[in-house]
Design an enzyme around this catalytic site. Structure first.
Site, PDB file in Angstrom:
ATOM      1  N   HIS A  17      11.378  10.461  86.222  1.00 40.11           N
ATOM      2  CA  HIS A  17      10.779  11.432  85.184  1.00 40.11           C
ATOM      3  C   HIS A  17       9.689  11.781  86.331  1.00 40.11           C
ATOM      4  O   HIS A  17       8.865  11.318  86.633  1.00 40.11           O
ATOM      5  CB  HIS A  17      10.456  10.866  83.979  1.00 40.11           C
ATOM      6  CG  HIS A  17      11.047  10.101  83.375  1.00 40.11           C
ATOM      7  ND1 HIS A  17      12.270  10.458  82.459  1.00 40.11           N
ATOM      8  CD2 HIS A  17      11.052   8.712  83.245  1.00 40.11           C
ATOM      9  CE1 HIS A  17      12.859   9.351  82.099  1.00 40.11           C
ATOM     10  NE2 HIS A  17      12.070   8.366  82.373  1.00 40.11           N
ATOM     11  N   ASP A  42      17.823  14.308  83.326  1.00 40.92           N
ATOM     12  CA  ASP A  42      17.103  15.319  83.773  1.00 40.92           C
ATOM     13  C   ASP A  42      16.909  16.618  82.890  1.00 40.92           C
ATOM     14  O   ASP A  42      16.561  17.920  83.388  1.00 40.92           O
ATOM     15  CB  ASP A  42      17.633  15.749  85.380  1.00 40.92           C
ATOM     16  CG  ASP A  42      17.692  14.568  86.070  1.00 40.92           C
ATOM     17  OD1 ASP A  42      16.954  13.714  86.319  1.00 40.92           O
ATOM     18  OD2 ASP A  42      19.093  14.350  86.708  1.00 40.92           O
TER      19      ASP A  42
HETATM   20  P1  IMP Z   1      23.796   4.636  88.695  1.00 36.64           P
HETATM   21  O1  IMP Z   1      23.209   4.736  87.327  1.00 36.64           O
HETATM   22  O2  IMP Z   1      22.798   4.318  89.700  1.00 36.64           O
HETATM   23  O3  IMP Z   1      24.765   3.585  88.817  1.00 36.64           O
HETATM   24  O4  IMP Z   1      24.488   6.060  88.867  1.00 36.64           O
HETATM   25  C1  IMP Z   1      25.787   6.193  88.100  1.00 36.64           C
HETATM   26  C2  IMP Z   1      25.838   7.773  88.023  1.00 36.64           C
HETATM   27  O5  IMP Z   1      24.897   8.381  86.964  1.00 36.64           O
HETATM   28  C3  IMP Z   1      25.428   8.541  89.441  1.00 36.64           C
HETATM   29  O6  IMP Z   1      26.345   9.902  89.092  1.00 36.64           O
HETATM   30  C4  IMP Z   1      23.999   9.022  89.047  1.00 36.64           C
HETATM   31  O7  IMP Z   1      23.578  10.074  89.861  1.00 36.64           O
HETATM   32  C5  IMP Z   1      23.909   9.231  87.642  1.00 36.64           C
HETATM   33  N1  IMP Z   1      22.503   8.950  87.034  1.00 36.64           N
HETATM   34  C6  IMP Z   1      21.931   7.657  87.104  1.00 36.64           C
HETATM   35  N2  IMP Z   1      20.704   7.787  86.646  1.00 36.64           N
HETATM   36  C7  IMP Z   1      20.355   9.144  86.319  1.00 36.64           C
HETATM   37  C8  IMP Z   1      19.242   9.852  85.989  1.00 36.64           C
HETATM   38  O8  IMP Z   1      18.415   9.175  85.450  1.00 36.64           O
HETATM   39  N3  IMP Z   1      19.352  11.219  85.912  1.00 36.64           N
HETATM   40  C9  IMP Z   1      20.558  11.899  86.446  1.00 36.64           C
HETATM   41  N4  IMP Z   1      21.631  11.150  86.985  1.00 36.64           N
HETATM   42  C10 IMP Z   1      21.516   9.882  86.676  1.00 36.64           C
HETATM   43 MG    MG Z   2      15.482  12.478  86.241  1.00 35.04          MG
END
Ligand code: IMP
Ligand code: MG
Length: 332
Positions: free
Chosen positions: A42, A12
């Site tokens: 995004h 982000d």
């Molecule tokens: P997962 O990738 O869904 O397994 O989540 C693992 C961690 O990464 C969590 O804390 C999510 O909030 C974070 N996370 C995964 N993808 C994103 C992203 O695109 N932006 C921000 N945080 C992310």
């Molecule tokens: Mg994002």
């Protein structure tokens, strides 16, 4: 020219905005998505319309570029097909046959997993899909009947193309190798992995642009130095909400210099993009020329360059892809 765009913080950072600007100004032959999968969100504002994307790269906004998803990305066909329709990219959008298919079972497992509470995963099935791949029982997107017309060998295509722009997802601090383990995503998300995700070797990359936001946010659990409460974040105009999960993002008003320096090193950053300068420094909204930025804003950017020892070439000053200062011609 082959360029990779990465996130330098916790995701982000505003990569979508930088990516859409680059796609529109440089017209890469291919805009390719690397990274984890539909856990990323995004938001791109282009020609007055907001697009929320989880699978397609934000570079789709240039109708002359081919849009591709590299083999390293886990693909949810439902999300993909919806986005193809929403963006009107049918005919120029392709997926590598080797992408892991995210199944209903992966999504169920993600929601049920103890990790979803502990780490605060996005429950999009990405972690379980990556686990299947490592266990060698994943199915490939190339074997899915409804995906046939999109299948291509992305790795071969990027080698033939004159210009490729690779868009990463998440951010360095969420890397399973270098981030705040175990509070991380399921893959490494640094530039080397992104190159591999689409089938490019490290020696073929000309530029790595690391995007950072002028303040720091994080969704999900895990260590987060300098965190402030929601009320204070609202006052500073820093409060944000997750694109995929809608959760309020955690805020830390400062940049974490040591982490950023390390991120620049491991990513091999050759350029830095700084986003949301208008939010941190009011008076810079929509500015397109460096000399029009306020003194305070310029001082901050000097500090970024001095600390990271990488030039700041792109400066975001508003939500539209046109709200940007682009100094690449001047500095490179
Ligand atoms: P997962 O990738 O869904 O397994 O989540 C693992 C961690 O990464 C969590 O804390 C999510 O909030 C974070 N996370 C995964 N993808 C994103 C992203 O695109 N932006 C921000 N945080 C992310
Ligand atoms: Mg994002």
């Amino acid at each position: 020219m082959r360029t990779i765009l990465v996130g330098g913080q916790y995701g982000d950072e505003g990569k979508g905005k930088i990516s859409s600007h680059i796609a529109l100004t440089d017209t890469p032959e291919i805009v390719a998505r690397g990274g984890v999968g539909p856990n990323a969100g995004h938001k791109v504002l282009y020609n007055g319309n907001w697009y929320s994307l989880r699978m397609l790269p934000s570079g789709f906004v240039n109708a002359s570029s081919k849009v591709m998803i590299g083999a390293g990305v886990s693909v949810d066909p439902e999300v993909f097909l919806k986005e193809v329709e929403m963006t009107g990219t049918e005919g120029r959008v392709f997926v590598d046959r080797r992408c892991t298919e995210i199944t209903a079972k992966h999504k169920e497992d993600d929601a049920k997993s103890s990790l979803s509470g502990k780490i605060g995963t996005t429950k999009t099935g990405c972690g379980p899909a990556v686990t299947s791949r490592a266990r060698r029982d994943a199915t490939f997107i190339g074997d899915s009947p409804k995906m046939q017309k999109y299948i291509i060998d992305v790795a071969r295509e990027v080698h033939k193309a004159k210009s490729v722009f690779v868009e990463g997802s998440q951010g360095f601090m969420l890397s399973v190798l270098y981030g705040t383990y175990p509070f991380v995503t399921s893959k490494d998300v640094s530039a080397s992995s992104l190159a591999a995700d689409v089938g490019l070797g490290p020696t073929s990359i000309d530029h790595v642009i690391m995007t950072i936001k002028s303040y720091t946010t994080r969704v999900g659990n895990g260590p987060f130095p300098g965190e402030i409460g929601v009320e204070e974040a609202v006052k500073l105009n820093f409060q944000e909400y997750g694109t995929v999960t809608g959760r309020p993002r955690r805020t830390s008003p400062e940049l974490h210099w040591e982490d950023l320096k390390f991120a620049a090193e491991v990513n091999g950053a050759t350029q830095i993009a700084v986003t949301k300068m208008d939010i941190r420094f009011p008076g810079n909204e929509g500015k397109k020329k460096y000399s029009d930025l306020t003194t305070e804003a310029r001082r901050f950017l000097d500090q970024v360059e001095a600390r990271l020892e990488v030039p700041v070439t792109l400066i975001g000053t508003g939500p539209d892809s046109a709200h940007i200062v682009d100094r690449r011609d001047e500095l490179l």
